[in-house]
Design an enzyme around this catalytic site. Sequence first.
Site, mmCIF file in Angstrom:
data_model
loop_
_atom_site.group_PDB
_atom_site.id
_atom_site.type_symbol
_atom_site.label_atom_id
_atom_site.label_comp_id
_atom_site.label_asym_id
_atom_site.label_seq_id
_atom_site.Cartn_x
_atom_site.Cartn_y
_atom_site.Cartn_z
ATOM 1 N N ASP A 233 0.864 -1.180 0.000
ATOM 2 C CA ASP A 233 0.000 0.000 0.000
ATOM 3 C C ASP A 233 0.908 1.241 0.000
ATOM 4 O O ASP A 233 2.142 1.143 0.122
ATOM 5 C CB ASP A 233 -0.963 -0.007 1.196
ATOM 6 C CG ASP A 233 -2.191 0.868 0.913
ATOM 7 O OD1 ASP A 233 -2.153 1.667 -0.048
ATOM 8 O OD2 ASP A 233 -3.184 0.764 1.643
HETATM 9 C C1 BGC Z 1 -5.062 3.214 0.156
HETATM 10 C C2 BGC Z 1 -5.302 2.155 -0.891
HETATM 11 C C3 BGC Z 1 -5.186 2.736 -2.267
HETATM 12 C C4 BGC Z 1 -3.839 3.396 -2.408
HETATM 13 C C5 BGC Z 1 -3.582 3.972 -3.780
HETATM 14 C C6 BGC Z 1 -3.818 4.019 -0.115
HETATM 15 O O1 BGC Z 1 -3.725 5.119 0.729
HETATM 16 O O2 BGC Z 1 -4.975 2.598 1.427
HETATM 17 O O3 BGC Z 1 -6.571 1.578 -0.697
HETATM 18 O O4 BGC Z 1 -5.384 1.735 -3.224
HETATM 19 O O5 BGC Z 1 -3.725 4.436 -1.448
HETATM 20 O O6 BGC Z 1 -4.359 5.072 -4.018
#
Ligand code: BGC
Length: 730
Positions: free
Chosen positions: A258
């Site tokens: 993530d």
């Molecule tokens: C979130 C994810 C997301 C990623 C990319 C993160 O902050 O937890 O769910 O896919 O950002 O945008």
Amino acid sequence: MHKFISGIMKKMSLREKLGQLSLPSGGSMKTGAVKSVELGELIRKGEIGGFFNVKGVENIKALQKVAVEESRLGIPLLAGADIIHGYETIFPIPLAMSCSWNPEAVRLMARISAEESSANGIGWTYSPMVDICQDARWGRVAEGSGEDPYLGSVLAEAYVEGYQGGDLKDCSSIMSCLKHFALYGAGESGRDYMPVDMSHQRMRNEYLEPYKAAVKAGVGSVMSSFNTINGVPATACSWLLTDLLRDEWGFDGFVVTDYNAIDEMSNHGYAPMKEAAAQALKAGTDMDMVSEGYLNTLEESLREGSVTDKQIDDACRRILEAKYRLGLFDNPYKYCNQERSVKETFTPEKRKVARDIAAETFVLLKNSDSLLPLRKKGKIALIGPMADAVNNMCGMWSMTCRPERHRSLLAAFRDATKGKAEILHSKGSNIYYDATMEKYAAGIRPLQRGDNDTLLREALYVASQSDVIVAALGECADMTGESASRTNLDIPDAQKDLLRELVKTGKPVILVLFTGRPLTLCWEDENVPAILNVWYAGSEAGDAIADVIFGNKSPCGKLTTSFPRSVGQLPLHYNHMNTGRPDNDNSHFHRYASNWIDESNEPLYPFGFGLSYTHFTYDDVKLSSGILKKGGKIEVSVKVTNSGNSDGTEVVQLYLRDIFASLIRPVKELKGFRRVTLKKGESEDIVFEITEDDLKFYNCDESYVYEPGVFELMVGPNSRDVKGVRFTAE
Ligand code: BGC
């Protein structure tokens, strides 16, 4: 594929291999600390494997062109985005989608999302999020399918199949990314990014099944979660990412972190960047989202011997395989077709599907004296900050949509009642009295604020002119989603006071509730005659709500999260274990039983609950046999009748309880459901099948077993109002 990729890898330098493992963000949406932003230069040097957050087919094509034509090996890039509930045709948020209990609707939503994304340059979506959540304080409950692992698994499969289609090489198929692996929804206290400490058997029985179902459905990639698991960041947890995901479940795609998760391991107190990156790689994390820890430290770690060539090669191979599976080596521009972008995005056909599906996700929580559906006559006052808030209808993760093309509830109401009723309107209140609170709540979708007293005065005047009041209130869109945890789950203060004043007028009031999570609604349940929960229903929300309010469609959504009576009850879920001193009578406090002095144990609205404009009655549950023989099956049947005055759809639910087991089992577990549409007066025998598999659970040794003994089967319209019957499994 193996040979083709080996051929490329032979030509790659170490730096180029590490480049494939790196995923920078290209857009303005930032949920954490950002490193490089100049993508062109990185691409030319072969130092990225993909990017995300870039919108527009021409922009994406331009970046792909640099990769293909200007980098040494011409390896195409993955273009990712959070297409969570639609690209431009926006569907209801995932929590709402789950309330349709309709896997076909979820599959169709994901298919249409894939068609639109793929027509606009995007070949990889960070969806589905399948994190089970039992705590409504967590803002991201909005992004998942609720609290139940069985329903969550059925829907996880539907998402993956919808996005990926039959063949990933097809130009309308995109790669799905399962997230957040794992247990992100179980963080302490409902606050975002919090640690999780949990026994392996509990993980397996309550949380892991939806991830496993998505893997089984062939999901191409997995995102590791931000949280720690029993003290180790998920991104560095080799038990999770290798033993369980790859060795036990057979996952053969790639794992991406993530946002900036490798860097964040230092804040966790786990390891500084270089060591964190090495640990993540060794654990089975292939791609580094944003932190650039892989790109900037793995060379040194390799020299020092803390990672191996093989570990880097394995990660690089998996990412190249994903590109191969998508057909990007054959056609790097497969997603960059301007003509498709124009022809296939936000079409009337797709919007019609979104409108129909949205109506299936609304949950009717209360409807005294059949106040709903409303007749199109007289003067209807539409009051509340959500009545004319077009930028707040879609909910979180809808950056790709264009709200200026959507219709507000007000416009939809006026259209639906044209020539028959008059719609009066007033904003009624701010979201919160306090401007700072409102700023936090409204996030990137601010609403024009007015003077608190003037708004109320105007609203009461409008109400006084009307025959019936529809109050459009609730959370604004950015009160749920990432980093949107709350400790108070009431309707925000200014709106709750407005509702009180509207009820005091003595006119019939219908609450149309916008929310991305369960709210505490005891006062509303006691005082407001009708409550329709509409979540954030997407680009077609206005018309879909009008369809249901004015009776073109009957509501049929059922909750997939328990609605608490108060925040103190959280975490709250229907499939809980019993104590040795259960409290079976919730009418008052019992000392030395497991209950609270000041609150009942019961939710306000239970899991599976939702009313309809018609009424369904259930006969007693019948079994084909009282004994389940080894290797055999039992049929469970119940006659369901539409005994009300209109046609409607019901979700018939089957629950199971294992009376005694070597590991205590939940008081109820969902084991099946059927959606059935019945005409007024019509009946249908609903039949479920129970086999040994349905009785299995993970025991203390983490073995998946069933234990002979007595079980109870329960069938009903929700998890509370069930009729039960027992059988013995041999
Ligand atoms: C979130 C994810 C997301 C990623 C990319 C993160 O902050 O937890 O769910 O896919 O950002 O945008």
